[in-house]
Design an enzyme around this catalytic site. Structure first.
Site, PDB file in Angstrom:
ATOM      1  N   SER A 142      11.262  50.331  17.656  1.00 37.67           N
ATOM      2  CA  SER A 142      11.225  51.913  17.650  1.00 37.67           C
ATOM      3  C   SER A 142      12.547  52.650  18.139  1.00 37.67           C
ATOM      4  O   SER A 142      13.254  51.560  18.560  1.00 37.67           O
ATOM      5  CB  SER A 142      10.008  52.326  18.632  1.00 37.67           C
ATOM      6  OG  SER A 142      10.177  53.636  19.021  1.00 37.67           O
ATOM      7  N   TYR A 155       6.200  50.769  27.217  1.00 38.27           N
ATOM      8  CA  TYR A 155       6.811  50.556  25.647  1.00 38.27           C
ATOM      9  C   TYR A 155       8.075  50.402  25.413  1.00 38.27           C
ATOM     10  O   TYR A 155       8.565  49.525  24.595  1.00 38.27           O
ATOM     11  CB  TYR A 155       6.158  51.947  25.116  1.00 38.27           C
ATOM     12  CG  TYR A 155       6.275  51.906  23.573  1.00 38.27           C
ATOM     13  CD1 TYR A 155       4.967  51.533  22.797  1.00 38.27           C
ATOM     14  CD2 TYR A 155       7.197  52.828  22.963  1.00 38.27           C
ATOM     15  CE1 TYR A 155       5.241  51.551  21.476  1.00 38.27           C
ATOM     16  CE2 TYR A 155       7.265  52.836  21.888  1.00 38.27           C
ATOM     17  CZ  TYR A 155       6.282  52.464  20.771  1.00 38.27           C
ATOM     18  OH  TYR A 155       6.290  52.585  19.502  1.00 38.27           O
TER      19      TYR A 155
HETATM   20  N1  NAD Z   1       3.798  55.965  14.901  1.00 36.67           N
HETATM   21  C1  NAD Z   1       5.098  56.460  15.556  1.00 36.67           C
HETATM   22  O1  NAD Z   1       5.613  57.472  15.968  1.00 36.67           O
HETATM   23  C2  NAD Z   1       5.988  55.144  15.723  1.00 36.67           C
HETATM   24  C3  NAD Z   1       7.355  55.284  16.241  1.00 36.67           C
HETATM   25  C4  NAD Z   1       8.037  54.042  16.360  1.00 36.67           C
HETATM   26  C5  NAD Z   1       7.586  52.997  16.381  1.00 36.67           C
HETATM   27  N2  NAD Z   1       6.067  52.815  15.829  1.00 36.67           N
HETATM   28  C6  NAD Z   1       5.692  51.459  15.978  1.00 36.67           C
HETATM   29  O2  NAD Z   1       5.029  51.445  14.576  1.00 36.67           O
HETATM   30  C7  NAD Z   1       4.200  50.290  14.578  1.00 36.67           C
HETATM   31  C8  NAD Z   1       2.855  50.604  13.897  1.00 36.67           C
HETATM   32  O3  NAD Z   1       2.137  51.688  14.605  1.00 36.67           O
HETATM   33  P1  NAD Z   1       1.642  52.994  14.000  1.00 36.67           P
HETATM   34  O4  NAD Z   1       2.353  53.985  14.463  1.00 36.67           O
HETATM   35  O5  NAD Z   1       1.343  52.736  12.201  1.00 36.67           O
HETATM   36  O6  NAD Z   1       0.315  53.058  14.672  1.00 36.67           O
HETATM   37  P2  NAD Z   1      -1.320  52.896  14.365  1.00 36.67           P
HETATM   38  O7  NAD Z   1      -2.135  52.817  15.604  1.00 36.67           O
HETATM   39  O8  NAD Z   1      -1.558  53.824  13.012  1.00 36.67           O
HETATM   40  O9  NAD Z   1      -1.464  51.351  13.809  1.00 36.67           O
HETATM   41  C9  NAD Z   1      -1.193  50.261  14.515  1.00 36.67           C
HETATM   42  C10 NAD Z   1      -2.135  49.419  13.927  1.00 36.67           C
HETATM   43  O10 NAD Z   1      -1.965  48.077  14.944  1.00 36.67           O
HETATM   44  C11 NAD Z   1      -3.244  47.509  14.863  1.00 36.67           C
HETATM   45  N3  NAD Z   1      -3.217  46.718  16.259  1.00 36.67           N
HETATM   46  C12 NAD Z   1      -3.339  47.049  17.298  1.00 36.67           C
HETATM   47  N4  NAD Z   1      -3.522  45.943  18.283  1.00 36.67           N
HETATM   48  C13 NAD Z   1      -3.204  44.964  17.563  1.00 36.67           C
HETATM   49  C14 NAD Z   1      -3.692  43.414  18.023  1.00 36.67           C
HETATM   50  N5  NAD Z   1      -3.656  43.155  19.083  1.00 36.67           N
HETATM   51  N6  NAD Z   1      -3.689  42.612  16.812  1.00 36.67           N
HETATM   52  C15 NAD Z   1      -3.581  43.157  15.588  1.00 36.67           C
HETATM   53  N7  NAD Z   1      -3.450  44.362  15.080  1.00 36.67           N
HETATM   54  C16 NAD Z   1      -3.585  45.339  16.330  1.00 36.67           C
HETATM   55  C17 NAD Z   1      -4.269  48.850  15.153  1.00 36.67           C
HETATM   56  O11 NAD Z   1      -5.403  48.296  14.671  1.00 36.67           O
HETATM   57  C18 NAD Z   1      -3.709  49.464  13.872  1.00 36.67           C
HETATM   58  O12 NAD Z   1      -4.102  49.375  12.726  1.00 36.67           O
HETATM   59  C19 NAD Z   1       3.828  49.736  16.099  1.00 36.67           C
HETATM   60  O13 NAD Z   1       4.714  48.700  16.389  1.00 36.67           O
HETATM   61  C20 NAD Z   1       4.481  51.146  16.909  1.00 36.67           C
HETATM   62  O14 NAD Z   1       4.883  50.843  18.163  1.00 36.67           O
HETATM   63  C21 NAD Z   1       5.368  53.826  15.761  1.00 36.67           C
END
Ligand code: NAD
Length: 267
Positions: A142, A155
């Site tokens: 991130s 985080y």
């Molecule tokens: N959305 C943002 O603004 C953003 C920004 C920077 C980084 N990220 C990163 O992107 C990645 C994806 O997140 P997202 O934004 O798509 O969120 P999201 O909540 O839409 O998707 C996250 C997915 O991870 C799964 N998950 C959670 N815990 C788990 C576990 N213990 N085992 C297996 N699966 C698990 C959830 O069920 C979900 O399907 C994450 O690592 C997040 O930190 C997101």
């Protein structure tokens, strides 16, 4: 790397960025493995990927457990013979000052965001090396892995670690023709703000209230746009996938402060 006929595995593939990655890879003809806790979500993404004409399987996986990543790797290699792209993407966020972070917050967030990535590497890399084919690993960090925003300390800690791990992994795996990218977005339109849905009961805080999510600077991108950038980085074997140009100024300020810390001592 040509993706047609190859195999891609994405943790956290049932939602958000992971789902977009799965559909992007499937759109380019890769067979896909979706690994997530969310079984209905996985089933729906499996259906969407199959609709694009590839083979797709969903494997219920909790990335905090090494044994589950090992079972995932065994399933993926048994089903498709090889894995060419691994995205360690599953993640959760918790908000609030570090002075009030609970031990459960640390265990949960580091368990998914950092140990999840470590487990992916432990389970897949030896098999990828043994297979001897070109491959690529994408770790989702991130911008919180490069800039430490207030109110996101737990985080930030997990994501800084993923950046350091990925930078080293890229060097260590180069001789094996396994590329590494680290994905560092600002805001993306996903369900990350609803991360508590994924917190296991044993790690729920005794007091249920949670802090308001930190507002990120810049645009909130569509996950599909992020997936396009990841695909381009795989093709170009680029280490950093920095999706938002809004990151440039805060990054520059951080490095300028470090530069000043060195130069000031010279005087
Ligand atoms: N959305 C943002 O603004 C953003 C920004 C920077 C980084 N990220 C990163 O992107 C990645 C994806 O997140 P997202 O934004 O798509 O969120 P999201 O909540 O839409 O998707 C996250 C997915 O991870 C799964 N998950 C959670 N815990 C788990 C576990 N213990 N085992 C297996 N699966 C698990 C959830 O069920 C979900 O399907 C994450 O690592 C997040 O930190 C997101």
């Amino acid at each position: 790397m040509e993706l047609k006929g190859r195999t891609a595995v994405v943790t956290g593939g049932a939602s958000g960025i992971g789902r977009a990655l799965i559909l992007r890879f499937a759109g380019d003809g890769a067979n896909v493995v979706i690994a997530d806790l969310d079984e209905p979500g996985m089933a729906s993404v499996v259906g969407e990927a199959e609709g694009l004409g590839v083979k797709a399987i969903g494997v219920r996986t909790d990335v905090t457990e090494l044994s589950q990543l090992q079972a995932l790797a065994a399933r993926a290699f048994d089903t498709f013979g090889a894995v060419h792209v691994l995205c360690n993407n599953a993640g959760v966020a918790a908000w609030g000052g570090l002075e009030s972070a609970t031990h459960r917050d640390w265990q949960w967030v580091l368990g998914v965001n950092l140990w999840g990535v470590i487990h992916g590497i432990e389970a897949f890399v030896p098999r990828m090396i043994a297979r001897g084919e070109p491959a690529h690993i994408v770790n989702t960090a991130s911008m919180a892995g490069l800039i430490a925003s207030k109110g996101l300390g737990v985080y930030n800690t997990s994501k800084y670690a993923v950046v350091g791990l990925s930078e080293t992994l890229a060097k260590d795996l180069r001789p094996y023709r396994i590329g590494v990218s680290v994905l560092c977005p600002l805001g993306v339109q996903t369900r990350i703000r609803d991360s508590e849905r994924n917190r296991p009961t044993a790690l729920r805080n005794e007091r249920a209230e949670s802090a308001t999510p930190v507002e990120l600077i810049g645009r909130s991108l569509a996950p599909q746009a992020v997936a396009d950038m990841v695909l381009a980085a795989i093709h170009a074997n680029e280490l950093y996938v920095i999706t938002h140009e809004e990151s440039l100024e805060p990054l520059r300020r951080r490095f300028e402060r470090m530069e000043r810390a060195i130069l000031d001592r010279r005087r």
